[in-house]
Enzyme design. Structure first.
Site, PDB file in Angstrom:
ATOM      1  N   LYS A  24     -17.132   9.818   8.762  1.00  0.00           N
ATOM      2  CA  LYS A  24     -17.390   9.641   7.324  1.00  0.00           C
ATOM      3  C   LYS A  24     -18.345  10.757   6.856  1.00  0.00           C
ATOM      4  O   LYS A  24     -17.894  11.865   6.659  1.00  0.00           O
ATOM      5  CB  LYS A  24     -17.859   8.218   7.064  1.00  0.00           C
TER       6      LYS A  24
ATOM      7  N   THR B 242      -8.758  -6.194   2.570  1.00  0.00           N
ATOM      8  CA  THR B 242     -10.024  -5.450   2.664  1.00  0.00           C
ATOM      9  C   THR B 242     -11.122  -6.201   1.917  1.00  0.00           C
ATOM     10  O   THR B 242     -12.273  -6.243   2.339  1.00  0.00           O
ATOM     11  CB  THR B 242      -9.841  -4.022   2.105  1.00  0.00           C
TER      12      THR B 242
ATOM     13  N   ARG C   8       0.830  -1.208   0.000  1.00  0.00           N
ATOM     14  CA  ARG C   8       0.000   0.000   0.000  1.00  0.00           C
ATOM     15  C   ARG C   8       0.863   1.255   0.000  1.00  0.00           C
ATOM     16  O   ARG C   8       1.755   1.402   0.833  1.00  0.00           O
ATOM     17  CB  ARG C   8      -0.922   0.012   1.218  1.00  0.00           C
TER      18      ARG C   8
ATOM     19  N   HIS D 102     -21.558   3.448   7.458  1.00  0.00           N
ATOM     20  CA  HIS D 102     -21.587   3.943   6.070  1.00  0.00           C
ATOM     21  C   HIS D 102     -22.964   4.438   5.657  1.00  0.00           C
ATOM     22  O   HIS D 102     -23.265   4.509   4.459  1.00  0.00           O
ATOM     23  CB  HIS D 102     -21.072   2.864   5.112  1.00  0.00           C
TER      24      HIS D 102
ATOM     25  N   THR E 171     -20.397   6.407  13.034  1.00  0.00           N
ATOM     26  CA  THR E 171     -19.122   7.123  13.081  1.00  0.00           C
ATOM     27  C   THR E 171     -19.360   8.603  12.840  1.00  0.00           C
ATOM     28  O   THR E 171     -20.353   8.976  12.203  1.00  0.00           O
ATOM     29  CB  THR E 171     -18.147   6.586  12.010  1.00  0.00           C
TER      30      THR E 171
HETATM   31  N1  PLP Z   1     -17.530  -0.102  10.902  1.00  0.00           N
HETATM   32  C1  PLP Z   1     -17.425  -0.187   9.565  1.00  0.00           C
HETATM   33  C2  PLP Z   1     -18.427  -0.983   8.816  1.00  0.00           C
HETATM   34  C3  PLP Z   1     -16.392   0.465   8.880  1.00  0.00           C
HETATM   35  O1  PLP Z   1     -16.280   0.360   7.558  1.00  0.00           O
HETATM   36  C4  PLP Z   1     -15.464   1.233   9.628  1.00  0.00           C
HETATM   37  C5  PLP Z   1     -14.356   1.953   8.964  1.00  0.00           C
HETATM   38  O2  PLP Z   1     -14.260   2.124   7.807  1.00  0.00           O
HETATM   39  C6  PLP Z   1     -15.604   1.290  11.010  1.00  0.00           C
HETATM   40  C7  PLP Z   1     -16.643   0.603  11.620  1.00  0.00           C
HETATM   41  C8  PLP Z   1     -14.659   2.071  11.841  1.00  0.00           C
HETATM   42  O3  PLP Z   1     -15.089   3.409  11.884  1.00  0.00           O
HETATM   43  P1  PLP Z   1     -14.011   4.572  12.076  1.00  0.00           P
HETATM   44  O4  PLP Z   1     -13.393   4.828  10.743  1.00  0.00           O
HETATM   45  O5  PLP Z   1     -14.793   5.725  12.612  1.00  0.00           O
HETATM   46  O6  PLP Z   1     -13.015   4.060  13.059  1.00  0.00           O
END
Ligand code: PLP
Length: 443
Positions: A282, A397, A56, A251, A279
């Site tokens: 985002k 991922t 990466r 998301h 979160t």
């Molecule tokens: N849950 C999901 C489904 C995620 O995709 C992510 C991060 O991308 C998180 C939790 C973690 O959230 P944060 O980026 O606020 O740590």
């Protein structure tokens, strides 16, 4: 790192491997490791990543205020302006004038770092206000903030699973790593059900003894496929078998529902879900995570969650920005309307030119490539020849062989930017002789 050094590291790594093999063939199990061996051993692991095409490289980006999605990329020729199409600042709230003003005002008033854990001097009036607003966003009695969505899942799931004896988790097969790790820490039984399958969830719930506590854990929008889960159906089945529900709306918050409370709000089933996690990092354009739910459940996580208790609390300046952002998106629908319009345009136009867009009803537009080297070559060419920044998505991922581009159109992308994206992808798809298709493919 120079070629000479890397070659030396590779040779040393091979020699070390040989030494280990010879020693173990001789029946000796102990290999002498010198302290000077470690850099070579770790360098060999990095070389393996590079050979797989999975190494990466972080793009060094600066986001000039008010210009998003135009960002400055520090490349080999100095700073270049590129248009980002893969940001999780889905609605551009990270550069919203009102949010920035709220943060500047908060700093002027003294709200920089938290100064401690929530228990020891780290609870600020802004945290309390933010938690009230987040509870209201999801129509739940209580909320708790964390420094990230990751630590919200880690703390919450580990507490929920460990406080009641014999708890069994039922976890969707595509759940995010933060949920998997939270469940792992709870140290109790875990059953994986087929991704988004109500039938499999029901079969697995039916097989568990009715006297055991059960927690169904899933997401509303799966970020790498764009799939949306059948929330109402899962909630109904969970109730039937006496299970609790834990929904990750990371998301979705800010983007779905009349006030941005997520897909559960949009479908009118938020009251059927016990814990909604989200979160601030985002669509709200900030940083931090949270959970909302029944007051006693939230109080347990506050009282027993290690990654909550033992960590400095969210910086009050971030809480101030989050307050402004959440409040704005609870009242404004313009960002959500424009995002949907752009997403629909991008999906239709890419399908029109025969690109393998992965089916999904959400704002995420995954384009299937199926090979890490091609995905990297494609995104390099987009960046170098067209000023378009998209990170390739690779293992771990997504599964090996399902590498893809993940495009996140938003309200700040203009129609001209959409034209430029479609033209650039068309050109580079042909340049790399990648296969085209006539219809969206299954996610
Ligand atoms: N849950 C999901 C489904 C995620 O995709 C992510 C991060 O991308 C998180 C939790 C973690 O959230 P944060 O980026 O606020 O740590």
């Amino acid at each position: 790192m120079g070629h000479g050094f890397r070659l030396m590291a590779l040779i040393k790594g091979v020699l070390w491997g040989l030494r280990r093999k010879i020693v173990s063939r001789l029946g000796k199990h102990r290999v002498l490791i010198r302290s000077s061996d470690y850099p070579t051993l770790f360098a060999a692991r990095i070389d393996a990543l590079k050979r797989e095409g999975r190494y990466r490289i972080f793009a060094e980006l600066t986001r000039p205020a008010g210009h998003f999605p135009a960002v400055l990329w520090a490349g080999p020729n100095g700073l270049t302006e590129v248009i980002t199409w893969c940001s999780n600042d889905y609605l551009g709230m990270g550069h919203h004038a009102g949010v920035r003003a709220a943060m500047i005002d908060a700093i002027e008033a003294g709200a920089t770092g938290a100064g401690g854990t929530r228990n020891i001097g780290g609870t600020n009036a802004l945290h309390v206000e933010l938690e009230r607003l987040l509870a209201a966003l999801h129509d739940k009695p209580a909320a708790l903030t964390f420094t990230s969505g990751y630590s919200a899942n880690l703390a919450s799931l580990s507490v929920l699973g460990s406080l009641l004896p014999d708890t069994v988790f039922l976890s969707d097969g595509d759940n995010h790593n933060s949920m998997i790790e939270g469940i792992r820490r709870a140290n109790c039984d875990r059953v994986i059900f087929e991704h988004n399958s109500a039938a499999d969830l029901e079969a697995k719930l039916a097989a568990i003894s009715p006297d055991k506590p059960k927690i169904v854990v899933f997401e509303s929008v799966y970020s790498m496929s764009g799939n949306i889960s059948p929330i109402g159906e899962f909630a109904r089945i969970a109730k039937k078998y006496g299970a609790m529900t834990y929904l990750d709306e990371v998301h979705a918050v800010g983007m779905y529902g009349a006030r941005g409370g997520g897909v559960s709000q949009e479908l009118g089933v938020a009251d059927q879900i016990d814990v909604i996690q989200g979160t601030l990092g985002k669509a709200f354009g900030m940083q931090g995570g949270y959970i909302t739910g029944d007051a006693s459940v939230i109080d347990c996580i506050r009282s027993f969650g290690a990654s909550f208790i033992f960590s400095t609390s969210l910086a009050p300046v971030l809480a101030a920005g989050a307050l402004a952002s959440v409040a704005h998106l609870m009242n404004s629908t313009e960002e959500r309307r424009l995002q949907r319009q752009r997403v629909a345009e991008v999906k239709a136009r890419l399908l029109d030119i025969g690109l393998p867009v992965m089916q999904g009803a959400s704002h995420i537009v995954p384009v299937f490539v199926g090979d890490p080297v091609h995905a990297k070559a494609l995104t390099d060419r987009l960046q170098d020849h067209h000023g378009i920044y998209i990170q390739p998505i690779n293992y771990p991922t997504v599964a090996r062989g399902t590498e893809r581009l993940r495009i996140t159109p938003g309200p700040c992308h203009t129609p001209a930017m959409v034209d430029a994206l479609v033209d650039a992808l068309d050109t580079e798809w042909s340049a790399l002789s990648l296969a085209r298709t006539r219809q969206a493919i299954a996610a």
